[in-house]
Structures are given as C-alpha cells and as structure tokens.
Write an enzyme that holds these catalytic residues in place. Structure first.
Site, mmCIF file in Angstrom:
data_model
loop_
_atom_site.group_PDB
_atom_site.id
_atom_site.type_symbol
_atom_site.label_atom_id
_atom_site.label_comp_id
_atom_site.label_asym_id
_atom_site.label_seq_id
_atom_site.Cartn_x
_atom_site.Cartn_y
_atom_site.Cartn_z
ATOM 1 N N ARG A 1 0.830 -1.211 0.000
ATOM 2 C CA ARG A 1 0.000 0.000 0.000
ATOM 3 C C ARG A 1 0.860 1.255 0.000
ATOM 4 N NH1 ARG A 1 -2.211 2.539 4.459
ATOM 5 N NH2 ARG A 1 -1.999 0.667 5.747
ATOM 6 N N TYR B 1 -14.461 16.441 -17.096
ATOM 7 C CA TYR B 1 -14.879 15.048 -17.139
ATOM 8 C C TYR B 1 -16.020 14.829 -16.143
ATOM 9 C CZ TYR B 1 -14.748 10.106 -15.853
ATOM 10 O OH TYR B 1 -15.103 8.821 -15.542
ATOM 11 N N ASP C 1 -5.428 18.048 -15.140
ATOM 12 C CA ASP C 1 -5.641 16.698 -15.670
ATOM 13 C C ASP C 1 -5.106 16.689 -17.099
ATOM 14 O OD1 ASP C 1 -6.606 14.344 -16.801
ATOM 15 O OD2 ASP C 1 -8.467 14.393 -15.663
ATOM 16 N N LYS D 1 -5.794 5.278 -19.816
ATOM 17 C CA LYS D 1 -5.980 5.790 -21.171
ATOM 18 C C LYS D 1 -4.684 5.677 -21.977
ATOM 19 C CE LYS D 1 -10.111 6.982 -19.612
ATOM 20 N NZ LYS D 1 -10.057 6.855 -18.150
#
Length: 380
Positions: free
Chosen positions: A47, A100, A172, A197
């Site tokens: 983690r 988005y 972004d 993406k």
C-alpha cells in the site's frame, strides 16, 4: 513454505520485473520502522509502494518534468487523492466549466458532503480566475484538453494567475499525455492522469497517477495517499510501463487519425459541428497550436437529428466499438450525456457544451480509410 530468492549478479533484467508481493521483510527493526514513514526509504508494504510501482512513478514523473509521483488504482483515485489530501471543510476551489463527468460529480460531492465550495470559470480566462479567488481558495482545477468538448486550457495564463494569488494549480493531462503537453513546464503544481488511457494504451488496465513539481507537496499528498489506500496493483503498473514504451508511436497515429476523421466529418451534411482543436473552426485552435505538440486523439461531434440520430449512429458502427474509456488502439464511440457525463444536471451539461446529439469519438490506430468507411456507412 519458505521459497529461496535467487539473487541477480553481474547482469540486470531488460524488462522491469513484476514484484507481485504484498510486503517486504527486514533484518533490522529500526530500518523497518523508518521505512514506514518515508517515501524515499526501503520498500515495506504494497500500500505504501512497490518496486514495479515506483518504476512507473519515476517514469511518468520524468516524462512530465516533475520531482516525484504517486500512482493509484484508477484515474479517479489519483484525482480524489489530490483533492481530499489538500482540501478541508470550508475551503474553496476554482474549476473550469467543461470537465470530465466523474470529476464534476466528485466536485458536487465535495460541496454536499464536505462543505467545500466550487466556482466555475472558463478554462482560458485568467481574469475570471482572479475575480473568483477568495481568502479560502486553495486550488484551481483544469484539464489540458477538456472531456468531451476538447477545449484547451490556457495553462500559462491560468497557472501564472494561480501562483500570483498563492493557490495551487492541478491539471488533468489525460487527453494530451506528456507527449503533447507537460503542464508543469507551464506553471502547474500537480498533474494527474488516468493511466488507463494513453499511458497504458491497450484497454487492459485501470490506473491513475499524480505528478508533483515540488517535493514537499509530494510528501504531503503521499502521506495521505497511503492512508486513503487507493494503491495500484504491481501487475497493472507493469502493464502500464509496457504500454508507455509505444506511447510516442501511438500518439502520432491517434492524432493523425483524429484530424483525418474530424476533417471529413465536418463536411458531412448530417453533422452540424465537430469539436476538435486541430480544426480551424474550433475556439481553441490558435491556443492549441501554441501549447500542444498535437491536437489529441479524441473529439466530439453533433448530429443534426439530436439524440435519436446519435443512437442510430452508435448502433450502426461496425469497426468502431460502442464502449467507455479512451486511449486504446481501438476506436470507441459513446454518448456523453447518458454515459461519461450522466451525473451532470441539464444546466451542467449546457455549461459544458454537451448536447443531446453529441457523440464522443476516441480515435484508435486503425487505418484512416477503414475508419472513414465505417463512419460513412453509419451516418448513412
């Protein structure tokens, strides 16, 4: 039960290994204790980080010109890690109008659940940003190329205004990728990606990453990230690294295909508008020419028949796929109002420029004539 580890001496692997382990063992308790609280010490727990994940973080930080990065299990994981790690109840942020849908929905959650206020401004208006800033303003949130209307943010102007006012700028950069734009070079403090993406590029992973221009800011968010637990899987990180090795080749084809398809579509009688910064008719065309090394692989267009025509078109494509996401080698189409931006109200859709007949196209790397043949028959 205790399998021996084979040391590698005198050579090194060509490909980054997959460290598919949940944790790491130590010989010294003090070293383990120190590693629990520092991102620059030994690996201790999955983690916190992992060698495969760290390779991805360093690679993307290098591409973006940042000092360090935090990888996450999804693009929204990266966005939420940054927003929740930097904001508290009573704070205020400024965001661009066209975002988005997942990001817009999260901003609404910040308003409703945490009492964080949001003001929306145009992505290319530093004066509006200055006017919107309050004493409680902590950051401005932008998209290099907006989803799905492909508006290009004035990163130099907006980031400079933010810095003058003492607030952080978060960008972004998913639609552009570091191959077309590096926001940190234009003054951004943090860059986020959905690595699902273009970075991954093959529609086979879900991931995200946040890149930082400042070490202190990185460490601040890293400490929150390990508590939030939006950590990536090592295998997904490895697949992303493998995809990134062809990023330059793929982006060149994505961009050329998108320009070809958008140019042909704007001449078709069934199409009322094409939204792509590579076209002279697009409001961001001039800015895109100055800021970007290419106009990207995503565009949207409006059909004369509205939503019914859009549904008929998307049901008729044969080569392109009706599917979410973008950035893979396949061409994908979707209806933003009912899919990626379904959480937006009618007013929010209007503010974003999304109509009932708007279709978003994530252009793949197929042959451009094959793509046009498919679109032409679907439009007919």
């Amino acid at each position: 039960m205790h399998v021996p580890h084979v040391p590698i001496e005198g050579s090194r692997p060509i490909a980054v290994p997959i460290y598919q382990t949940s944790g790491f063992s130590f010989d010294d308790p003090a070293t383990m204790a120190e590693s629990m609280g520092r991102p620059d010490k030994s690996f201790v727990y999955g983690r916190y980080s992992n060698p495969t994940v760290r390779s991805l973080e360093q690679a993307v930080a290098d591409l973006e010109g940042g000092v360090a990065a935090v990888a996450t299990g999804s693009g929204m994981g990266a966005i939420n890690t940054v927003l929740l790690g930097l904001l508290k109840p009573g704070d205020h942020l400024v965001a661009q109008n066209s975002l988005y849908g997942g990001t817009a929905a999260m901003l609404n959650e910040l308003i409703d659940r945490f009492g964080i206020e949001v003001t929306y401004v145009a992505e290319n208006d530093p004066a509006a940003l200055r006017a919107a800033v309050r004493p409680q303003t902590r950051l401005v949130y932008l998209e290099t190329i907006s989803n799905p209307m492909t508006l290009v943010a004035d990163l130099p102007g907006m980031c400079a205004a933010a810095r003058e006012l003492g607030i952080l700028s978060v960008v972004d950069n998913t639609f552009a990728s570091p191959l077309l734009c590096r926001p940190i070079e234009h003054g951004a403090d943090i860059v986020v990606h959905s690595s699902t993406k273009y970075l991954g590029g093959h529609s086979d992973i879900v991931g995200g990453i946040a890149v930082f221009a400042d070490t202190a800011l990185y460490e601040r968010v890293w400490h929150f990230a390990i508590e939030l637990g939006a950590s990536p899987d090592p295998f997904a990180a490895w697949l992303t690294l493998r995809g990134m090795q062809t990023l330059a080749l793929r982006m060149e084809r994505h961009c050329s295909n998108a320009l070809d398809l958008a140019t042909r579509l704007q001449r078709h009688p069934a199409v009322t508008a094409v939204h792509y910064p590579g076209l002279a008719s697009h409001p961001s065309h001039e800015l895109a020419g100055k800021l970007l090394a290419g106009s990207g692989g995503v565009f949207s267009f409006d059909l004369a028949g509205g939503r019914a025509a859009g549904e008929r078109f998307m049901s008729s494509v044969r080569l392109a796929l009706l599917a979410p996401s973008l950035g893979g080698v396949e061409t994908l189409v979707l209806h933003p109002a009912t899919t990626s931006h379904r959480a937006l109200s009618a007013e929010e859709l209007r503010r974003s420029g999304i109509g009932e007949g708007t279709v978003r196209v994530a252009v793949g790397i197929e042959h451009p004539d094959d793509l046009w043949a498919d679109f032409e028959q679907a439009l007919a």
